[in-house]
Scaffold this active site. Structure first.
Site, mmCIF file in Angstrom:
data_model
loop_
_atom_site.group_PDB
_atom_site.id
_atom_site.type_symbol
_atom_site.label_atom_id
_atom_site.label_comp_id
_atom_site.label_asym_id
_atom_site.label_seq_id
_atom_site.Cartn_x
_atom_site.Cartn_y
_atom_site.Cartn_z
ATOM 1 N N THR A 30 0.833 -1.202 0.000
ATOM 2 C CA THR A 30 0.000 0.000 0.000
ATOM 3 C C THR A 30 0.868 1.253 0.000
ATOM 4 O O THR A 30 0.556 2.246 -0.669
ATOM 5 C CB THR A 30 -0.939 -0.010 1.217
ATOM 6 N N HIS A 72 1.964 1.814 -3.531
ATOM 7 C CA HIS A 72 0.884 2.379 -4.341
ATOM 8 C C HIS A 72 0.729 3.875 -4.078
ATOM 9 O O HIS A 72 0.570 4.671 -5.012
ATOM 10 C CB HIS A 72 -0.434 1.654 -4.054
ATOM 11 N N CYS A 107 -15.507 4.745 13.355
ATOM 12 C CA CYS A 107 -16.265 5.741 14.124
ATOM 13 C C CYS A 107 -17.284 5.108 15.055
ATOM 14 O O CYS A 107 -17.621 5.655 16.101
ATOM 15 C CB CYS A 107 -16.944 6.727 13.173
ATOM 16 N N CYS A 161 -16.354 1.770 7.218
ATOM 17 C CA CYS A 161 -16.729 2.951 7.991
ATOM 18 C C CYS A 161 -16.637 4.217 7.137
ATOM 19 O O CYS A 161 -15.662 4.435 6.416
ATOM 20 C CB CYS A 161 -15.799 3.067 9.203
ATOM 21 N N ILE A 202 3.097 -11.551 1.879
ATOM 22 C CA ILE A 202 1.693 -11.941 2.009
ATOM 23 C C ILE A 202 1.492 -13.390 1.585
ATOM 24 O O ILE A 202 0.800 -14.156 2.261
ATOM 25 C CB ILE A 202 0.803 -11.000 1.179
#
Length: 341
Positions: free
Chosen positions: A39, A42, A91, A105, A174
């Protein structure tokens, strides 16, 4: 404090940033280890990750460290505690949260994405996001709890049954976690497709039964030769259109195809609907780590999940831009950043 601040595509700067301001419900963590994730790559390339990033932001969401200060409302932790962090805070009030889908969320806070994260000497996070490391768990292991938690969510969705056959495509961090989790889920035979020899050797040590080099061997032929003639689960971890299509091709009848690897946002693949119909395939994907952080840490603390064999090197913040920009370097294995170096 030293920090790595993201300003935009290919613009990551080593800077002196202000110490975080501690809120009453937060703890201040001295970061000891922070993993470099796909991530992060990216985001560095200007693509969206699991959450939108608004520069300038300190990246880094796989991290662990020592609590050095606590806010006045903190009750469960104290200075000196060794901890890891779940970077995704929900939240609790939106429709997704109230329907047991908190990872969607509407107001999620992502440490290392939407707000400052762990590529810095210090980071302040809410007490709710902190998990105490086991006595014998290292900071490097603790930092790997978040990716392990993401993999656990994915493996849960695969619904692997004891005795089944599993194929993992891609032997990076991974993929090697998925090999182990498939074994822990009861798979009888596990195969890995991976072109890098060292990663294939690591996979064999971690529980893979068969490792195939897709660049020099015919995967379908090799799978049949090793008795994997009905693969019930394929877990794609490379994040490439070609390997996503390959996952569908190699899946057996009524198999689940888990597209776990993160592709570029605009990538597409060609699917033959008749093939999916004929095989009765289930195609799934997995998004972040809802409620799996504690289970992942328990597996690491117990020694049942190896999260260090795939680590290539621990290095300082100054090396982070090169790691993010150099695919050949990242291909060597997992990198951990230690702000102390």
């Amino acid at each position: 404090m030293k920090s790595a601040v993201f300003y935009g595509r290919h613009d990551l700067r080593m800077e002196e940033s202000p110490m975080p301001t501690l809120r009453p419900e937060e703890v201040l963590i001295q970061v000891k280890a922070c993993g470099v994730c796909g991530t992060d790559v990216h985001i560095f390339e200007g693509d969206p990750g699991a959450a939108e990033v608004t520069p300038p932001t300190i990246l880094g969401h796989e991290f662990s460290g020592i609590i050095v200060k606590t806010g006045e409302h903190v009750t469960r932790f104290q200075p000196g505690d060794r901890v890891c962090v779940d970077p995704n805070q929900y939240c609790g009030l939106c429709d997704a949260c109230r329907n047991a889908l908190a990872h969607y969320c509407d107001h999620m806070t992502g440490y290392g994405t939407t707000v400052n994260g762990g590529f810095a000497e210090y980071c302040a996070v809410p007490e709710s996001q902190v998990y105490r490391l086991g006595e014998h768990t290292s900071f490097e292991q603790g930092a790997m709890t978040e990716p392990a938690a993401c993999c656990l969510h994915g493996i849960d969705m695969c619904e692997i049954r004891p005795g089944s056959q599993v194929l993992v495509i891609g032997g990076g961090m991974i993929g090697l976690l998925m090999v182990q989790l498939a074994r822990l889920s009861g798979a009888a035979k596990i195969a890995l497709l991976e072109p890098v020899e060292s990663k294939r050797q690591t996979a064999l040590k971690l529980g893979a039964d068969v490792c195939i080099d897709p660049l020099t061997e015919d995967p379908a032929e090799q799978l049949r030769a090793h008795g994997l003639d009905w693969i019930q689960t394929v877990i794609e971890c490379a994040g490439l259109p070609s390997t996503a299509a390959q996952a569908v091709e190699l899946a057996g009848n009524r198999a689940t195809v888990m597209l776990f690897g993160l592709t570029k946002p605009d990538d597409t693949i060609a699917l033959r609907p008749f093939q999916i119909f004929q095989k009765e395939l289930t195609i799934r994907a997995s998004y972040i780590n809802p409620y799996t952080q504690k289970r992942a840490l328990d597996l690491i603390d117990s020694g049942r999940l190896d999260v260090t064999s795939m680590i290539h090197r621990v290095c300082g913040l100054a090396e982070l831009p090169e790691i993010l920009s150099n695919p050949a370097l990242r291909a060597k294995g997992k990198f951990i950043i230690s702000p102390e170096l």
